[in-house]
Design a protein around this motif. Structure first.
Motif, PDB file in Angstrom:
ATOM      1  N   GLY A 629       0.898  -1.264   0.069  1.00 55.82           N
ATOM      2  CA  GLY A 629      -0.028  -0.048   0.034  1.00 55.82           C
ATOM      3  C   GLY A 629       0.557   1.096  -0.014  1.00 55.82           C
ATOM      4  O   GLY A 629       2.135   1.389   0.328  1.00 55.82           O
ATOM      5  N   LEU A 630       0.379   2.203  -0.517  1.00 51.89           N
ATOM      6  CA  LEU A 630       0.998   3.416  -0.569  1.00 51.89           C
ATOM      7  C   LEU A 630       0.609   4.478   0.775  1.00 51.89           C
ATOM      8  O   LEU A 630      -0.408   4.406   1.052  1.00 51.89           O
ATOM      9  CB  LEU A 630       0.636   4.304  -1.881  1.00 51.89           C
ATOM     10  N   ALA A 631       1.599   5.448   1.002  1.00 50.50           N
ATOM     11  CA  ALA A 631       1.416   6.342   2.073  1.00 50.50           C
ATOM     12  C   ALA A 631       0.723   7.615   1.533  1.00 50.50           C
ATOM     13  O   ALA A 631      -0.160   8.200   2.272  1.00 50.50           O
ATOM     14  CB  ALA A 631       2.658   6.580   2.695  1.00 50.50           C
ATOM     15  N   ASN A 632       0.994   7.919   0.281  1.00 48.79           N
ATOM     16  CA  ASN A 632       0.601   9.198  -0.210  1.00 48.79           C
ATOM     17  C   ASN A 632      -0.043   8.918  -1.532  1.00 48.79           C
ATOM     18  O   ASN A 632       0.029   7.836  -2.313  1.00 48.79           O
ATOM     19  CB  ASN A 632       1.665  10.123  -0.396  1.00 48.79           C
ATOM     20  N   GLU A 633      -1.251   9.732  -2.095  1.00 49.97           N
ATOM     21  CA  GLU A 633      -1.456   9.704  -3.503  1.00 49.97           C
ATOM     22  C   GLU A 633      -0.406   9.926  -4.487  1.00 49.97           C
ATOM     23  O   GLU A 633       0.348  10.925  -4.304  1.00 49.97           O
ATOM     24  CB  GLU A 633      -2.673  10.651  -3.670  1.00 49.97           C
ATOM     25  N   PRO A 634      -0.497   9.073  -5.599  1.00 48.73           N
ATOM     26  CA  PRO A 634       0.438   9.784  -6.674  1.00 48.73           C
ATOM     27  C   PRO A 634      -0.123  10.718  -7.311  1.00 48.73           C
ATOM     28  O   PRO A 634      -1.150  11.345  -6.983  1.00 48.73           O
ATOM     29  CB  PRO A 634       0.410   8.427  -7.657  1.00 48.73           C
ATOM     30  N   ALA A 635       0.873  11.639  -8.351  1.00 47.39           N
ATOM     31  CA  ALA A 635       0.772  12.895  -8.545  1.00 47.39           C
ATOM     32  C   ALA A 635       0.889  12.635  -9.993  1.00 47.39           C
ATOM     33  O   ALA A 635       1.844  11.995 -10.616  1.00 47.39           O
ATOM     34  CB  ALA A 635       1.486  13.922  -8.066  1.00 47.39           C
ATOM     35  N   VAL A 636      -0.296  13.171 -10.753  1.00 45.17           N
ATOM     36  CA  VAL A 636      -0.268  12.836 -12.197  1.00 45.17           C
ATOM     37  C   VAL A 636       0.400  14.120 -12.918  1.00 45.17           C
ATOM     38  O   VAL A 636       0.185  15.322 -12.721  1.00 45.17           O
ATOM     39  CB  VAL A 636      -1.831  12.878 -12.825  1.00 45.17           C
ATOM     40  N   TRP A 661      10.793   9.672  -3.407  1.00 42.02           N
ATOM     41  CA  TRP A 661       9.816   8.460  -3.571  1.00 42.02           C
ATOM     42  C   TRP A 661       8.686   8.417  -2.743  1.00 42.02           C
ATOM     43  O   TRP A 661       7.847   7.543  -3.138  1.00 42.02           O
ATOM     44  CB  TRP A 661      10.721   7.364  -3.361  1.00 42.02           C
ATOM     45  N   SER A 662       8.440   9.194  -1.952  1.00 41.52           N
ATOM     46  CA  SER A 662       7.075   9.350  -1.136  1.00 41.52           C
ATOM     47  C   SER A 662       6.033   9.652  -1.998  1.00 41.52           C
ATOM     48  O   SER A 662       4.953   8.981  -1.481  1.00 41.52           O
ATOM     49  CB  SER A 662       7.251  10.060   0.141  1.00 41.52           C
ATOM     50  N   VAL A 663       6.193  10.197  -2.994  1.00 41.93           N
ATOM     51  CA  VAL A 663       4.804  10.430  -3.904  1.00 41.93           C
ATOM     52  C   VAL A 663       5.321  10.029  -5.117  1.00 41.93           C
ATOM     53  O   VAL A 663       6.374  10.610  -5.967  1.00 41.93           O
ATOM     54  CB  VAL A 663       4.703  12.026  -4.070  1.00 41.93           C
ATOM     55  N   PHE A 664       4.744   8.896  -5.929  1.00 37.69           N
ATOM     56  CA  PHE A 664       5.002   8.456  -7.201  1.00 37.69           C
ATOM     57  C   PHE A 664       4.225   9.320  -8.251  1.00 37.69           C
ATOM     58  O   PHE A 664       3.291  10.063  -7.939  1.00 37.69           O
ATOM     59  CB  PHE A 664       4.425   6.973  -7.233  1.00 37.69           C
ATOM     60  N   LEU A 665       5.145   9.503  -9.096  1.00 38.62           N
ATOM     61  CA  LEU A 665       4.430  10.325 -10.460  1.00 38.62           C
ATOM     62  C   LEU A 665       3.769   9.195 -11.379  1.00 38.62           C
ATOM     63  O   LEU A 665       4.318   8.268 -11.542  1.00 38.62           O
ATOM     64  CB  LEU A 665       5.762  11.089 -11.170  1.00 38.62           C
ATOM     65  N   ALA A 666       2.584   9.625 -11.892  1.00 42.48           N
ATOM     66  CA  ALA A 666       1.776   8.924 -12.642  1.00 42.48           C
ATOM     67  C   ALA A 666       1.568   9.540 -13.967  1.00 42.48           C
ATOM     68  O   ALA A 666       1.650  10.757 -14.200  1.00 42.48           O
ATOM     69  CB  ALA A 666       0.462   8.577 -12.008  1.00 42.48           C
ATOM     70  N   GLN A 667       1.423   8.532 -15.167  1.00 42.45           N
ATOM     71  CA  GLN A 667       0.997   8.890 -16.244  1.00 42.45           C
ATOM     72  C   GLN A 667      -0.297   9.508 -16.423  1.00 42.45           C
ATOM     73  O   GLN A 667      -0.608  10.399 -17.435  1.00 42.45           O
ATOM     74  CB  GLN A 667       1.490   7.714 -17.501  1.00 42.45           C
ATOM     75  N   SER A 668      -1.248   8.905 -15.716  1.00 44.21           N
ATOM     76  CA  SER A 668      -2.734   9.120 -15.410  1.00 44.21           C
ATOM     77  C   SER A 668      -3.210   8.570 -14.368  1.00 44.21           C
ATOM     78  O   SER A 668      -2.518   8.134 -13.459  1.00 44.21           O
ATOM     79  CB  SER A 668      -3.548   8.464 -16.765  1.00 44.21           C
ATOM     80  N   GLY A 669      -4.309   9.000 -14.094  1.00 50.02           N
ATOM     81  CA  GLY A 669      -5.091   8.606 -12.900  1.00 50.02           C
ATOM     82  C   GLY A 669      -6.336   9.111 -12.368  1.00 50.02           C
ATOM     83  O   GLY A 669      -6.777   9.969 -13.217  1.00 50.02           O
TER      84      GLY A 669
END
Length: 802
Positions: A629-636, A661-669
């Motif tokens: 599980g992630l700790a933070n929402e990813p950012a698009v 790394w605490s916030v993953f970067l996303a292509q979409s979401g």
């Protein structure tokens, strides 16, 4: 020709069950095995392979036909034999394919044999060793390329005949489809040749290339049964059906290129050196003379080969700096050069025999029509004069019956001579070029100014096909593989990262450990795999390799590599979900033993090979779950595209900075996720409720797990690809570096590898192609031309039927 090729490939080794190694072949060996065990049982020719790069789409960006032959053949013979035979199949078929092409073009009997003979020089050309087509490239791993070239020649022969007769449309389409499935680059040669042949048929009669200038009454001549519209329809429909049959492969291949990786190889620009190597001057000069003769004689085959040679030489020069490495087109320049040389030898010999026949027939006619009647008349006149003079009568010459003309049919006796001599002379040329370095001492060859390079084929093939078992480091290799099998049984299956070193070549190839999934029946994966371009995770593996190896390969150009840094490398392995690290050098092992994120679980050695002593230590990577599980929402990232030119730079920057790394970067979401600019170093942190992940299970094409909290994003450390679908969750969404995130909508989540719209579109087009093929094969021909035609050399080209 085939005997010479087999002689150098060592038939005894091809019949042994040793596991082949050498170059890329050492890694290729795992692919047909997975095709047989993981794809064919599900009725698939392409699909997900979890063994390399955290998983990758196998045969989406590569070519399946040669491996399919090996996989199917392994149901009949041992797998090692099936694989070996598949790797040499294209090389053994090439002379046969060239001969068949000549026959299908309807050329005189001397020509097909000459074409087959000169393919021997092509196979043993040592001016390049990796780009494809020749035996060196095949032994280095380009066996799919070799098979495709052989199929391309057969296709061109079928195309040439069909455009004149209207026959073999179904077989032509099937051969083109097989050529594309074998390898796309030689398929470009086939497609270009097919288009040029169609264009030739559209030319006016006065300039249209022909096949009958050298025809003889004993030769089969391709009759002209189609007019221009009919030929155009036949050619275009054959190409269309062939392309539709394999649309299931090329539609995803073309539309999903964004998720492949370019290694960044820089095109070679020393064009004179690579296009006109000194060792091939004899063939290039002969091909140049043949080109002049082909245009002068309007030979359809000669003109086609000359145009294809020019086209692909131009392709090498103007190919843009992109994913296609320009020298991959180089073999398609040399192939028509050698075929033109063979055509030129046959033309010269046939012309010489025809000239001798003409001189002989002319002399015979002069004797029969002039010399013999005159001599006979003179004798009769003399006898009559003496007889009448003796009797006192005035000389009287009675009319003389002309001598009977006995002239052998023109060319009847020259045809066997030309048919045998043309092929024999070409074969002698090929044997002198190819075999001489095998039998003369190296010092003698060098004193003659001849480089004995082709003799390397026998050494390469002996090294490859004697297998891993014959290598100096086999005992070490086998012990290491068995150790990893035991580790997987005791501590669980998972991906492994092994320390790279050039000395791994002691196993037979530096790619030997890519076979860990094969040896362990899929339990232990390898983060490095053979098909670098087939995974968007490839860049991050090589970044890790640089951190965890004293002498990394750094195979991908343009990445921001760092020096040896074991702690940073282990952090990256945790991020990617790698379970085991295999270290082999004291420096790396010391750093690994001091790292609390690692636990040593096994050891094998010391092993001494080539003056080097190695002890392998196996570490379990702690805190590296497959699903978490992630700790933070990813950012698009707004505006980021899936292709590596857009996705890789910000993703690599994020990957190399663990503080981000605490916030993953996303292509979409989802719309609720924050949006940031591309490369934003400080995306907002939006904490989410913690969730517990349990019951994680992974198969070849599924990942399932249970979550305690619905709605919390979950990271799945499997390489992202558009074919993944989620059940019980939204997503999956692509996140840095190339992993997947899902948002559970139920406690039980299943990710499965399925079809995309591109797959379904391709499959629909292939079904259409099959329907059209059946129609072509079943329906009666509207116009039936003669199956065989006989034509005198003196007759002009047959005009199109009206």
């Amino acid at each position: 020709m085939i005997v010479v090729v087999l002689w150098q490939l060592h038939p005894s080794l091809l019949l042994s069950t040793s596991v082949p190694t050498g170059g890329d072949n050492g890694g290729h060996y795992a692919m047909p095995a997975f095709l047989r065990s993981g794809l064919l049982p599900h009725g698939q020719l392409s699909g997900w392979d979890p063994g390399w790069y955290d998983g990758f789409p196998l045969y989406t960006y590569y070519f399946v036909l040669a491996d399919l032959i090996a996989a199917v053949g392994s149901y009949i013979v041992p797998y090692a034999l099936a694989f070996k035979w598949a790797t040499v199949l294209g090389s053994l078929l090439l002379p046969v394919a060239a001969w068949a092409m000549g026959r299908l073009f309807g050329m005189r009997r001397a020509f097909p044999g000459a074409l087959a003979a000169l393919t021997l020089c092509y196979l043993f050309d040592y001016t390049y060793t990796i780009y494809g087509g020749n035996l060196f490239s095949t032994l280095a791993g380009e066996y799919a390329y070799s098979l495709s070239i052989a199929l391309a020649l057969v296709f061109l022969g079928l195309m040439a005949r069909g455009l004149r007769t209207g026959r073999y449309r179904g077989l032509t389409a099937i051969t083109l489809a097989a050529c594309i499935l074998a390898h796309f680059i030689p398929a470009l040669f086939a497609l270009a040749g097919g288009v040029l042949l169609i264009a030739m048929e559209m030319l006016p009669d006065r300039v249209r290339p022909r096949d009958t200038w050298h025809a003889h009454t004993s030769d089969e001549v391709v009759p002209q049964c189609l007019n221009r519209p009919q030929a155009l329809w036949w050619g275009v429909s054959s190409l269309a059906i062939g392309g539709l049959l394999v649309a299931f492969w090329w539609v995803p291949f073309g539309t999903e290129q964004a998720y492949s990786t370019s290694l960044g190889y820089v095109n070679i620009h020393t064009f004179v050196a690579i296009l006109f190597p000194q060792a091939d001057w004899w063939a290039l000069i002969l091909a140049g003379l043949s080109t002049v003769a082909a245009f002068a004689l309007r030979s359809r085959f000669g003109i086609l080969m000359a145009l294809l040679a020019g086209l692909f030489a131009l392709g090498v020069i103007v190919d843009p700096q992109a994913s296609l490495y320009n020298v991959r087109l180089l073999p398609l320049w040399f192939l028509p050069v050698y075929l033109l040389a063979g055509w030129g030898v046959a033309t010269a010999v046939t012309g010489a025999v025809d000239l001798w026949t003409w001189l002989r027939d002319t002399a015979w006619r002069w004797l029969a029509h002039t010399a013999w009647p005159w001599l006979l008349d003179a004798v009769i006149r003399a006898r009559n004069w003496r007889r009448r003079t003796a009797s006192g009568e005035p000389p009287l010459v009675p009319p003389v019956r002309p001598a009977r003309e006995i002239v052998p049919p023109r060319g009847r006796s020259s045809w066997p001579t030309a048919a045998v001599a043309g092929s024999l002379v070409a074969l002698v040329v090929a044997l002198v070029v190819v075999v001489t370095p095998f039998v003369l001492p190296r010092s003698t060859m060098q004193s003659l100014g001849i480089t004995p390079g082709p003799n390397q084929v026998t050494n390469w093939s002996s090294f490859n096909y004697s297998g891993y078992q014959a290598q100096a480091g086999y005992a070490e290799y086998r012990a290491l593989v068995q150790t990893m099998e035991r580790v997987g049984t005791r501590y669980g299956c998972g991906q492994s990262m092994w320390q790279y070193d050039p000395s791994l070549d002691r196993f037979g190839t530096t790619q030997a450990l890519m076979l860990l999934p094969y040896w362990s029946s899929g339990c232990i994966g390898s983060m490095e795999g053979l098909l670098f371009e087939s995974s968007a995770t490839t860049p991050y593996h090589f970044l890790n390799q640089a951190e965890l190896s004293v002498s990394p390969s750094e195979a991908m150009v343009g990445l921001n590599y760092t020096a040896l840094n074991v702690p940073a490398g282990i952090q990256h392995l945790q991020l990617l979900g790698v379970r085991y690290f295999m270290a082999s050098s004291p420096q790396v092992e010391a750093a690994a033993s001091a790292d609390r994120s690692l636990r040593q679980v096994a050891e094998t050695g010391p092993w001494t090979s080539g003056g080097t002593t190695t002890t392998w230590k196996i570490y379990e990577v702690l805190d590296s779950p497959l699903v978490t599980g992630l700790a933070n929402e990813p950012a698009v990232e707004v505006g980021v595209r899936p292709d590596q030119s857009s996705w890789l730079p910000p993703s690599e920057s994020w990957y190399n900075d663990p503080a981000r790394w605490s916030v993953f970067l996303a292509q979409s979401g989802p719309a609720s996720w924050p949006r940031v600019a591309i490369g934003d170093p400080s995306p907002p942190r939006r904490a989410v409720p913690r969730t517990h992940v349990s019951e994680v299970a992974e198969s070849d094409n599924t990942v399932s797990f249970h979550v305690s909290k619905i709605g919390t994003p979950v990271l799945v450390k499997v390489s992202y690809f558009p074919n993944w679908h989620a059940s019980g969750a939204t997503g999956p969404y692509r996140v840095t570096p190339n992993l997947m995130v899902v948002v559970p909508t139920s406690h039980n989540v299943v990710l499965s590898y399925g079809a995309t719209p591109a797959n379904r579109e391709g499959q629909a087009l292939s079904i259409l192609g099959v329907v059209l093929l059946l129609i072509v094969l079943i329906r009666p021909r509207v116009r039936k031309g003669p199956r065989r035609g006989r034509m005198s050399p003196s007759e002009p080209d047959l005009s199109p039927a009206t």
